[in-house]
Design a protein around this motif. Structure first.
Motif, PDB file in Angstrom:
ATOM      1  N   ALA A   4       0.831  -1.208   0.000  1.00  0.00           N
ATOM      2  CA  ALA A   4       0.000   0.000   0.000  1.00  0.00           C
ATOM      3  C   ALA A   4       0.863   1.255   0.000  1.00  0.00           C
ATOM      4  N   GLU A   5       1.950   1.239   0.779  1.00  0.00           N
ATOM      5  CA  GLU A   5       2.856   2.395   0.798  1.00  0.00           C
ATOM      6  C   GLU A   5       3.514   2.593  -0.563  1.00  0.00           C
ATOM      7  N   ALA A   6       3.781   1.499  -1.282  1.00  0.00           N
ATOM      8  CA  ALA A   6       4.411   1.606  -2.602  1.00  0.00           C
ATOM      9  C   ALA A   6       3.512   2.314  -3.606  1.00  0.00           C
ATOM     10  N   LEU A   7       2.215   2.434  -3.302  1.00  0.00           N
ATOM     11  CA  LEU A   7       1.285   3.147  -4.174  1.00  0.00           C
ATOM     12  C   LEU A   7       0.999   4.564  -3.696  1.00  0.00           C
ATOM     13  N   GLN A   8       1.695   5.017  -2.688  1.00  0.00           N
ATOM     14  CA  GLN A   8       1.515   6.384  -2.207  1.00  0.00           C
ATOM     15  C   GLN A   8       2.429   7.331  -2.993  1.00  0.00           C
ATOM     16  N   PRO A   9       1.888   8.409  -3.566  1.00  0.00           N
ATOM     17  CA  PRO A   9       2.695   9.318  -4.390  1.00  0.00           C
ATOM     18  C   PRO A   9       3.951   9.827  -3.690  1.00  0.00           C
ATOM     19  N   GLU A  10       3.862  10.054  -2.380  1.00  0.00           N
ATOM     20  CA  GLU A  10       5.042  10.581  -1.680  1.00  0.00           C
ATOM     21  C   GLU A  10       6.184   9.569  -1.653  1.00  0.00           C
ATOM     22  N   TRP A  11       5.858   8.264  -1.583  1.00  0.00           N
ATOM     23  CA  TRP A  11       6.898   7.239  -1.626  1.00  0.00           C
ATOM     24  C   TRP A  11       7.366   6.991  -3.051  1.00  0.00           C
ATOM     25  N   ILE A  12       6.464   7.075  -4.009  1.00  0.00           N
ATOM     26  CA  ILE A  12       6.850   6.914  -5.407  1.00  0.00           C
ATOM     27  C   ILE A  12       7.859   7.986  -5.804  1.00  0.00           C
ATOM     28  N   ALA A  13       7.670   9.200  -5.276  1.00  0.00           N
ATOM     29  CA  ALA A  13       8.601  10.285  -5.572  1.00  0.00           C
ATOM     30  C   ALA A  13      10.008   9.976  -5.078  1.00  0.00           C
ATOM     31  N   VAL A  14      10.108   9.109  -4.068  1.00  0.00           N
ATOM     32  CA  VAL A  14      11.422   8.740  -3.525  1.00  0.00           C
ATOM     33  C   VAL A  14      12.036   7.598  -4.316  1.00  0.00           C
ATOM     34  N   TYR A  15      11.341   6.444  -4.371  1.00  0.00           N
ATOM     35  CA  TYR A  15      11.966   5.295  -5.030  1.00  0.00           C
ATOM     36  C   TYR A  15      11.903   5.393  -6.549  1.00  0.00           C
ATOM     37  N   GLY A  16      10.990   6.190  -7.068  1.00  0.00           N
ATOM     38  CA  GLY A  16      10.873   6.341  -8.514  1.00  0.00           C
ATOM     39  C   GLY A  16      12.008   7.112  -9.152  1.00  0.00           C
ATOM     40  N   GLN A  17      12.846   7.766  -8.337  1.00  0.00           N
ATOM     41  CA  GLN A  17      13.998   8.490  -8.876  1.00  0.00           C
ATOM     42  C   GLN A  17      15.055   7.551  -9.427  1.00  0.00           C
ATOM     43  N   ARG A  18      15.037   6.279  -8.977  1.00  0.00           N
ATOM     44  CA  ARG A  18      16.055   5.297  -9.356  1.00  0.00           C
ATOM     45  C   ARG A  18      17.455   5.785  -8.998  1.00  0.00           C
ATOM     46  N   ALA A  19      17.566   6.527  -7.928  1.00  0.00           N
ATOM     47  CA  ALA A  19      18.848   7.124  -7.544  1.00  0.00           C
ATOM     48  C   ALA A  19      19.708   6.123  -6.790  1.00  0.00           C
ATOM     49  N   THR A  20      21.019   6.253  -6.956  1.00  0.00           N
ATOM     50  CA  THR A  20      21.951   5.421  -6.211  1.00  0.00           C
ATOM     51  C   THR A  20      21.742   5.639  -4.713  1.00  0.00           C
ATOM     52  N   GLY A  21      21.638   4.550  -3.966  1.00  0.00           N
ATOM     53  CA  GLY A  21      21.447   4.640  -2.522  1.00  0.00           C
ATOM     54  C   GLY A  21      20.001   4.799  -2.101  1.00  0.00           C
ATOM     55  N   ALA A  22      19.057   4.756  -3.072  1.00  0.00           N
ATOM     56  CA  ALA A  22      17.640   4.948  -2.741  1.00  0.00           C
ATOM     57  C   ALA A  22      16.809   3.755  -3.188  1.00  0.00           C
ATOM     58  N   LYS A  23      17.359   2.561  -3.025  1.00  0.00           N
ATOM     59  CA  LYS A  23      16.643   1.356  -3.411  1.00  0.00           C
ATOM     60  C   LYS A  23      15.833   0.836  -2.232  1.00  0.00           C
ATOM     61  N   TYR A  24      14.582   0.439  -2.494  1.00  0.00           N
ATOM     62  CA  TYR A  24      13.669   0.001  -1.440  1.00  0.00           C
ATOM     63  C   TYR A  24      13.218  -1.437  -1.669  1.00  0.00           C
ATOM     64  N   LEU A  25      12.848  -2.061  -0.547  1.00  0.00           N
ATOM     65  CA  LEU A  25      12.225  -3.366  -0.567  1.00  0.00           C
ATOM     66  C   LEU A  25      10.736  -3.234  -0.337  1.00  0.00           C
ATOM     67  N   ILE A  26       9.963  -4.102  -0.957  1.00  0.00           N
ATOM     68  CA  ILE A  26       8.547  -4.242  -0.630  1.00  0.00           C
ATOM     69  C   ILE A  26       8.379  -5.501   0.206  1.00  0.00           C
ATOM     70  N   ASN A  27       7.703  -5.354   1.334  1.00  0.00           N
ATOM     71  CA  ASN A  27       7.330  -6.504   2.158  1.00  0.00           C
ATOM     72  C   ASN A  27       5.809  -6.642   2.063  1.00  0.00           C
ATOM     73  N   PRO A  28       5.325  -7.611   1.290  1.00  0.00           N
ATOM     74  CA  PRO A  28       3.874  -7.722   1.068  1.00  0.00           C
ATOM     75  C   PRO A  28       3.068  -7.978   2.330  1.00  0.00           C
ATOM     76  N   HIS A  29       3.699  -8.399   3.429  1.00  0.00           N
ATOM     77  CA  HIS A  29       2.967  -8.678   4.666  1.00  0.00           C
ATOM     78  C   HIS A  29       3.109  -7.545   5.693  1.00  0.00           C
ATOM     79  N   ARG A  30       3.820  -6.496   5.307  1.00  0.00           N
ATOM     80  CA  ARG A  30       3.948  -5.330   6.177  1.00  0.00           C
ATOM     81  C   ARG A  30       2.631  -4.573   6.199  1.00  0.00           C
ATOM     82  N   ARG A  31       2.239  -4.106   7.370  1.00  0.00           N
ATOM     83  CA  ARG A  31       0.998  -3.323   7.487  1.00  0.00           C
ATOM     84  C   ARG A  31       1.292  -1.897   7.870  1.00  0.00           C
TER      85      ARG A  31
END
Length: 380
Positions: A353-380
């Protein structure tokens, strides 16, 4: 089947509509029980790779996205420019699952001995649709992780490690002796440095910022060239003279960098040439574009003679080309060196759900070095 398997789970999906909109959503999907030679994996970590971002967002303008749906099952909608819809023709009205790779625990298995042997094991998996709470797939597609490894540590077992090893294997098979790599301070770039140091291969690293030079120097990189420096072309040529590198892998794709690398390779070869040729050096120089961090057109000036090549390189066609036995050898090395050579580092962990939030997309969507994220499908 040896255990009771979940019958449903959430999955992240990407849909392009004929109306010119991208729709990202979390959907509850029905799970089929594992077949004879299959297992069900509870996915606990999946990286957001650049290749995942390409499928996730397509050609949409994510900066104009709007949210709807519920907190548990959000929907994100973003417009796609009319001029870009042609490239999306094959995706129209096709809801696609996202996520190339991941890791988790096997919670159910089919009747075969190979499948049952994986019950309770932490495994890394490759096969798409990994942004999901559960994934059913053949047992032979699972890579068993060391007993002390967590899903987060094994989540990036395939794409980056096998890409880095594939670059080295391509170098050997095509008769080159040293490498050039761009976007070199990334997770993949640092892995490639560790591989080359272990295997005694000279590596020229190209980065875009002075602080990235420091990152690579701190892990033992010998040749690091900053493309933002006024002396970049001179520095690159000197590094190519020192290493003899005639093969490069370019993650940026667009702009002038690929052509500059070929030009500097030619200058390095001519510096030590014993005779002049009006057709340039007879040594073949090759640049493979394997990423698209720079979305501009690829531009180059043909100042590098006639013995050169520029083309595309992708992991999965490479693995198919070398065959299953050679690919297995590479995978076994990844498992054996998971916490050393192939260790990955992440900026953080997100729920689907967080991965679909625009504020988080603005962070990981940059594809910047050092800004790689994991998705945990069971995280709430």
């Amino acid at each position: 089947m040896t255990t009771t398997a979940p019958t449903a789970g959430l999955q992240l999906r990407s849909l392009v509509k004929p109306s010119g909109e991208l729709e990202l959503s979390l959907q509850t999907v029905t799970l089929s029980p594992p077949g004879q030679d299959e297992v069900m994996v509870r996915i606990e970590a999946s990286p957001i790779n650049p290749s995942d971002i390409g499928l996730l967002f397509g050609a949409a303008d994510i900066s104009s996205a709007r949210r709807s749906g519920t907190p548990a099952e959000p929907i994100l909608t973003a417009p796609i420019a009319e001029a870009a819809m042609g490239s999306m023709a094959g995706r129209l009205n096709v809801s696609l699952p996202v996520g190339n790779e991941g890791a988790g625990v096997v919670v159910a298995a089919g009747a075969s001995a190979d499948a049952r042997a994986l019950l309770g094991k932490t495994v890394a998996v490759l096969g798409g649709a990994m942004y999901a709470q559960y994934r059913v797939l053949p047992a032979d597609q699972c890579l068993v992780l060391p007993p002390d490894a967590t899903p987060a540590e094994g989540a990036s077992c395939f794409v980056n490690p096998l890409t880095a090893l594939g670059m080295v294997e391509t170098m050997r098979r095509e008769g080159h002796t040293a490498l050039v790599h761009t976007a070199a301070a990334s997770n993949l770039g640092q892995m490639l440095n560790r591989i080359c140091q272990q295997d005694g291969i000279a590596l020229v690293n190209i980065v875009r910022k002075p602080d990235q030079v420091a990152v690579l120097k701190s892990i033992g990189a010998q040749y690091v060239c900053d493309s933002s420096s006024a002396s970049f072309l001179q520095d690159l040529t000197e590094a190519l003279i020192a290493t003899g590198a005639t093969l490069a892998f370019d993650a940026t794709g667009g702009g002038k960098l690929a052509g500059q690398i070929l030009g500097c390779m030619e200058a390095a070869l001519n510096r030590t040439a014993k005779a002049y040729s009006r057709y340039g050096s007879t040594t073949h120089k090759q640049v493979y574009l394997y990423g698209g961090l720079d979305t501009r057109p690829t531009e180059f000036i043909r100042n590098f003679g006639m013995a050169w090549g520029m083309g595309g390189w992708l992991l999965f066609p490479f693995l198919q080309k070398i065959g299953p036995q050679a690919a297995l050898t590479l995978k076994q090395r990844v498992a054996a060196e998971l916490k050393t050579t192939f260790a990955s580092h992440y900026a953080g962990e997100l729920s689907m759900a967080e991965a679909l939030q625009p504020e988080w997309i603005a962070v990981y969507g940059q594809r910047a070095t050092g800004a790689k994220y994991l998705i945990n499908p069971h995280r709430r």
